[in-house]
Design a protein around this motif. Structure first.
Motif, short mmCIF file in Angstrom:
data_model
loop_
_atom_site.label_atom_id
_atom_site.label_comp_id
_atom_site.label_asym_id
_atom_site.label_seq_id
_atom_site.Cartn_x
_atom_site.Cartn_y
_atom_site.Cartn_z
N LYS A 77 0.87 -1.16 0.00
CA LYS A 77 0.00 0.00 0.00
C LYS A 77 0.91 1.21 0.00
O LYS A 77 1.65 1.43 0.95
N LEU A 78 0.89 1.95 -1.09
CA LEU A 78 1.77 3.09 -1.25
C LEU A 78 1.03 4.36 -0.91
O LEU A 78 -0.09 4.56 -1.29
N SER A 79 1.71 5.21 -0.27
CA SER A 79 1.16 6.51 0.01
C SER A 79 2.11 7.54 -0.56
O SER A 79 3.28 7.55 -0.26
N ALA A 80 1.60 8.41 -1.41
CA ALA A 80 2.45 9.44 -2.01
C ALA A 80 2.96 10.39 -0.93
O ALA A 80 3.83 11.19 -1.19
N GLY A 81 2.45 10.29 0.26
CA GLY A 81 2.85 11.22 1.30
C GLY A 81 4.00 10.75 2.15
O GLY A 81 4.50 11.50 2.98
N THR A 92 -3.27 12.91 3.66
CA THR A 92 -4.28 13.29 2.66
C THR A 92 -3.92 12.83 1.25
O THR A 92 -4.71 13.00 0.34
N ALA A 93 -2.75 12.25 1.07
CA ALA A 93 -2.30 11.85 -0.27
C ALA A 93 -3.08 10.63 -0.76
O ALA A 93 -3.55 9.81 0.02
N ASP A 94 -3.20 10.52 -2.08
CA ASP A 94 -3.82 9.34 -2.68
C ASP A 94 -2.98 8.11 -2.34
O ASP A 94 -1.77 8.18 -2.28
N LYS A 95 -3.67 6.99 -2.16
CA LYS A 95 -2.98 5.74 -1.87
C LYS A 95 -3.32 4.75 -2.98
O LYS A 95 -4.37 4.82 -3.60
#
Length: 106
Positions: free
Chosen positions: A18-22, A35-38
């Motif tokens: 599960k990647l989080s751009a944050g 708040t970043a898209d995952k």
């Protein structure tokens, strides 16, 4: 970073991340982690360890390493498209000049 094993015991040992751009920061962007898209990504065996090694070498998180590499791929794609356009323009100009030379030298 949260690691999820794929359901069904995949024989290829594909890891789902599960990647989080944050997570982490890149030079190009500063993300708010919560708040970043995952996005869930299934990676072939061995890719995760390669990314982990590179991330350590570059002193950034695995997520930041993946984002940097994705952003670079877009730059490369744009450069290739620009080069293809330039080649077409140059080829057309060469053809024009060759025709002009033929007319001039009859």
């Amino acid at each position: 970073m949260q690691v999820n094993q794929p359901q069904g015991g995949n024989a290829e040992a594909i890891t789902a991340l599960k990647l989080s751009a944050g997570q982490g920061q890149t030079r190009a962007s500063n993300y708010a982690s919560r708040t970043a898209d995952k996005f869930v990504l299934r990676m072939p065996e061995g890719l995760r360890s390669r990314i982990e090694t590179l991330a350590c070498e570059h002193r950034r998180s695995m997520n930041a390493e993946m984002i940097v590499r994705l952003e670079r791929s877009f730059v490369v794609t744009d450069v290739v498209a620009e080069q293809a356009l330039l080649i077409r323009q140059l080829s057309a100009r060469i053809h024009e000049l060759e025709q002009q030379r033929e007319v001039a030298h009859g």
